[in-house]
Design an enzyme around this catalytic site. Structure first.
Site, PDB file in Angstrom:
ATOM      1  N   ASP A  69       0.831  -0.948   0.211  1.00  0.00           N
ATOM      2  CA  ASP A  69       0.115  -0.040   0.024  1.00  0.00           C
ATOM      3  C   ASP A  69       1.049   1.278  -0.047  1.00  0.00           C
ATOM      4  OD1 ASP A  69       0.924   0.117   2.617  1.00  0.00           O
ATOM      5  OD2 ASP A  69      -0.787  -1.001   3.427  1.00  0.00           O
ATOM      6  N   ASP A  71       1.862   4.825   1.551  1.00  0.00           N
ATOM      7  CA  ASP A  71       1.706   6.328   2.360  1.00  0.00           C
ATOM      8  C   ASP A  71       2.114   7.585   1.747  1.00  0.00           C
ATOM      9  OD1 ASP A  71       0.782   4.326   4.613  1.00  0.00           O
ATOM     10  OD2 ASP A  71       3.056   3.480   4.231  1.00  0.00           O
ATOM     11  N   ASP A 152      10.951   4.364  12.129  1.00  0.00           N
ATOM     12  CA  ASP A 152      11.658   3.520  12.683  1.00  0.00           C
ATOM     13  C   ASP A 152      13.090   3.074  12.100  1.00  0.00           C
ATOM     14  OD1 ASP A 152      10.160   2.106  10.901  1.00  0.00           O
ATOM     15  OD2 ASP A 152       8.962   0.918  11.911  1.00  0.00           O
TER      16      ASP A 152
HETATM   17  P1  ATP Z   1       4.174  -2.583   5.029  1.00  0.00           P
HETATM   18  O1  ATP Z   1       4.788  -2.847   3.630  1.00  0.00           O
HETATM   19  O2  ATP Z   1       3.946  -3.623   5.919  1.00  0.00           O
HETATM   20  O3  ATP Z   1       2.910  -1.712   4.990  1.00  0.00           O
HETATM   21  P2  ATP Z   1       5.455  -0.154   5.925  1.00  0.00           P
HETATM   22  O4  ATP Z   1       6.863   0.184   6.086  1.00  0.00           O
HETATM   23  O5  ATP Z   1       4.857   0.804   4.900  1.00  0.00           O
HETATM   24  O6  ATP Z   1       5.389  -1.557   5.630  1.00  0.00           O
HETATM   25  P3  ATP Z   1       3.658   0.866   7.743  1.00  0.00           P
HETATM   26  O7  ATP Z   1       3.024   0.126   9.346  1.00  0.00           O
HETATM   27  O8  ATP Z   1       2.334   0.932   6.856  1.00  0.00           O
HETATM   28  O9  ATP Z   1       4.836  -0.029   7.414  1.00  0.00           O
HETATM   29  O10 ATP Z   1       4.224   2.207   8.350  1.00  0.00           O
HETATM   30  C1  ATP Z   1       4.225   3.146   7.293  1.00  0.00           C
HETATM   31  C2  ATP Z   1       5.695   3.978   7.721  1.00  0.00           C
HETATM   32  O11 ATP Z   1       5.264   4.616   8.923  1.00  0.00           O
HETATM   33  C3  ATP Z   1       6.931   3.243   8.064  1.00  0.00           C
HETATM   34  O12 ATP Z   1       7.560   2.889   7.026  1.00  0.00           O
HETATM   35  C4  ATP Z   1       7.495   3.826   8.970  1.00  0.00           C
HETATM   36  O13 ATP Z   1       8.327   4.818   8.555  1.00  0.00           O
HETATM   37  C5  ATP Z   1       6.415   4.556   9.693  1.00  0.00           C
HETATM   38  N1  ATP Z   1       6.295   3.790  11.131  1.00  0.00           N
HETATM   39  C6  ATP Z   1       4.991   2.940  11.166  1.00  0.00           C
HETATM   40  N2  ATP Z   1       5.023   2.380  12.277  1.00  0.00           N
HETATM   41  C7  ATP Z   1       6.027   3.032  13.128  1.00  0.00           C
HETATM   42  C8  ATP Z   1       6.420   2.943  14.492  1.00  0.00           C
HETATM   43  N3  ATP Z   1       5.844   2.225  15.363  1.00  0.00           N
HETATM   44  N4  ATP Z   1       7.593   3.597  14.749  1.00  0.00           N
HETATM   45  C9  ATP Z   1       8.148   4.393  13.903  1.00  0.00           C
HETATM   46  N5  ATP Z   1       7.813   4.583  12.792  1.00  0.00           N
HETATM   47  C10 ATP Z   1       6.728   4.050  12.099  1.00  0.00           C
HETATM   48 MG    MG Z   2       2.607   0.853   4.418  1.00  0.00          MG
END
Ligand code: ATP
Ligand code: MG
Length: 451
Positions: A69, A71, A152
């Site tokens: 997805d 962001d 993170d």
């Molecule tokens: P996925 O492919 O599983 O969606 P993602 O990296 O996009 O992985 P998300 O949970 O959608 O993960 O979060 C989007 C972004 O927000 C992450 O890439 C990170 O930069 C930030 N983020 C999310 N959760 C946290 C957290 N608990 N602490 C710090 N940053 C976070």
């Molecule tokens: Mg994501």
């Protein structure tokens, strides 16, 4: 107290200027970005805000994978985003974000967050931090540099500018992606204390991306794992489901175990991973889930939970029977016992209960292969889920392979073949039929007396 004192002494975490990579260096073309995310970024930019694609999508595209997805990060506040984009909704309290909807797609839009906000912001709606460093609420907005610093992992702090097709890399994420290293931004211990879920995320990303966790990022996890107890059960469920339904559950659970994260978070994993017989079954279930996800098929959380809790349920059922309860009520009570015990730590939605129970209840019915029962079972609305579950049990050594194979053939066979496949009536079924025949005979007037 001490954390705050330390923070005062050391000063705020340092923001960094980004390294900006042109298209020729990162190779991510606009075509791979979802039109919805591009539209959101364009609307924000046209209104004078800054807006970037961020997070997992940029990371995955850089690695040549298809993003799950998209962001978007912006300096517009949630209310400003809402005012600008009609089909959107503010969600979350701990961490307010905006969901924008286009067709079936949802894009998450987050406002740049501050790092180390001044103390006066630590009140309602802003950043609320507990004494031990746990961030209870994080809604203080900041600059782009600060936003990168509060993310993170370095590979998750990459921002894509869709107008100039540039990647902005604040913490060396591009190099870490190339070397396949998962590295926490800042001091790992502080970051895990702020949000212990980051430990689970480390295991999830290492498994999903096939990355190696940087030693300094990895080292504190085993010691800090108990902090997960402070995470609300609903958030734990969401994060675990992301891991289990990522298409890399098998590796993910192994990673959890390697990091010592399985104890206490999921009582069921504790039990399963410490018992070889259960492990074989668990891996069969996770393997099957991963295959489904990768084929783009539906993998349901209910089915997965039915698998994870199968042994607990059977043990609870056995205990009740041994205590003298009749079979059927014992089974129902055991189902409730099992679901209730898990829910304390792991808040899966109640709407899943129905399917979990059905999958369990169907299992004994697969053993009955004579008379009209197999056909009745075939017509059951949950036959498919029940059968899939049986196949996994067989693969994990919990049911005879011959039984699963029989059902595989039976469901696709023609009528004549099915009739041949049925086993002769025996055991309870046979006894019941004989009893029925006797009862029918008793009800009929005896021939000798009739005339
Ligand atoms: P996925 O492919 O599983 O969606 P993602 O990296 O996009 O992985 P998300 O949970 O959608 O993960 O979060 C989007 C972004 O927000 C992450 O890439 C990170 O930069 C930030 N983020 C999310 N959760 C946290 C957290 N608990 N602490 C710090 N940053 C976070
Ligand atoms: Mg994501």
């Amino acid at each position: 107290m001490i954390t705050r004192l330390l923070r005062k002494l050391i000063g705020p975490r340092r923001t960094k200027a980004p390294r900006i990579l042109p298209l020729a260096e990162h190779g991510i073309s606009r075509e791979h970005i979802s039109p919805c995310a591009l539209r959101v970024a364009r609307l924000l930019r046209e209104a004078g805000y800054s807006a970037f694609i961020v997070g997992g999508a940029v990371r995955d595209l850089l690695l040549g994978r298809e993003p799950k997805d998209f962001d978007v990060a912006t300096n517009a506040t949630p209310d400003e985003i809402r005012a600008l984009i009609r089909r959107s909704r503010v969600i979350g309290r701990r961490f307010r974000i905006v969901h924008v909807y286009c067709g079936g797609e949802t894009v998450e839009v987050t406002t740049f967050r501050a790092v180390n906000p001044p103390a006066e912001d630590e009140e309602e709606g802003g950043r609320v931090t507990a004494e031990d460093g746990l961030i209870l609420r994080d809604n203080v907005f900041g600059t782009h540099e600060e936003d990168a610093l509060r993310r993170d992992f370095t590979v998750n702090a990459l921002y894509y500018d869709p107008d100039r097709q540039e990647v902005w890399d604040f913490h060396g994420g591009v190099e870490d992606a190339r070397r396949r290293v998962l590295r926490m931004i800042g001091d790992p211990v502080t970051r895990y204390k702020e949000d212990p879920v980051r430990m689970l995320r480390a295991a999830r990303f290492a498994a999903k991306l096939d990355f190696h966790i940087d030693p300094a990022t990895r080292a504190p996890i085993a010691r800090l794992a108990p902090l997960l107890a402070r995470i609300p059960a609903a958030r734990l469920y969401d994060e675990m489901m992301k891991l289990l339904l990522s298409g890399h559950a098998e590796r993910g659970v192994r990673q959890l175990r390697a990091e010592g994260l399985h104890h206490g978070i999921l009582p069921m994993l504790d039990a399963i991973l410490d018992d070889p017989a259960r492990q074989a079954f668990l891996h069969a279930a996770l393997h099957d889930t991963d295959e489904r996800v990768r084929r783009g098929q539906n993998a349901s959380p209910a089915f997965l939970l039915a698998a994870l809790l199968w042994f607990d349920f059977q043990a609870a059922w056995r205990r009740r029977i041994e205590a003298g309860e009749p079979n059927h009520p014992a089974m129902h009570a055991a189902m409730e016992d099992t679901l209730t015990a898990q829910r304390e730590r792991f808040a899966f939605p109640r709407r899943l209960d129905g399917m979990i129970k059905e999958v369990w209840q169907l299992q004994p019915r697969f053993e009955q292969r004579s008379g009209a029962r197999p056909l009745r079972l075939l017509a059951h609305p949950r036959f498919r889920a029940g059968y899939d579950f049986l196949v996994i049990r067989a693969r994990g050594g919990d049911a005879p392979q011959e039984l699963a194979d029989w059902w595989t053939r039976f469901q696709d066979a023609d009528e004549a073949t099915r009739a041949q496949m049925l086993l002769p009536a025996q055991g309870q079924g046979g006894r019941r039929r004989r009893r029925r025949r006797r009862r029918a005979a008793a009800a009929e007037p005896a021939p000798a007396l009739a005339g």
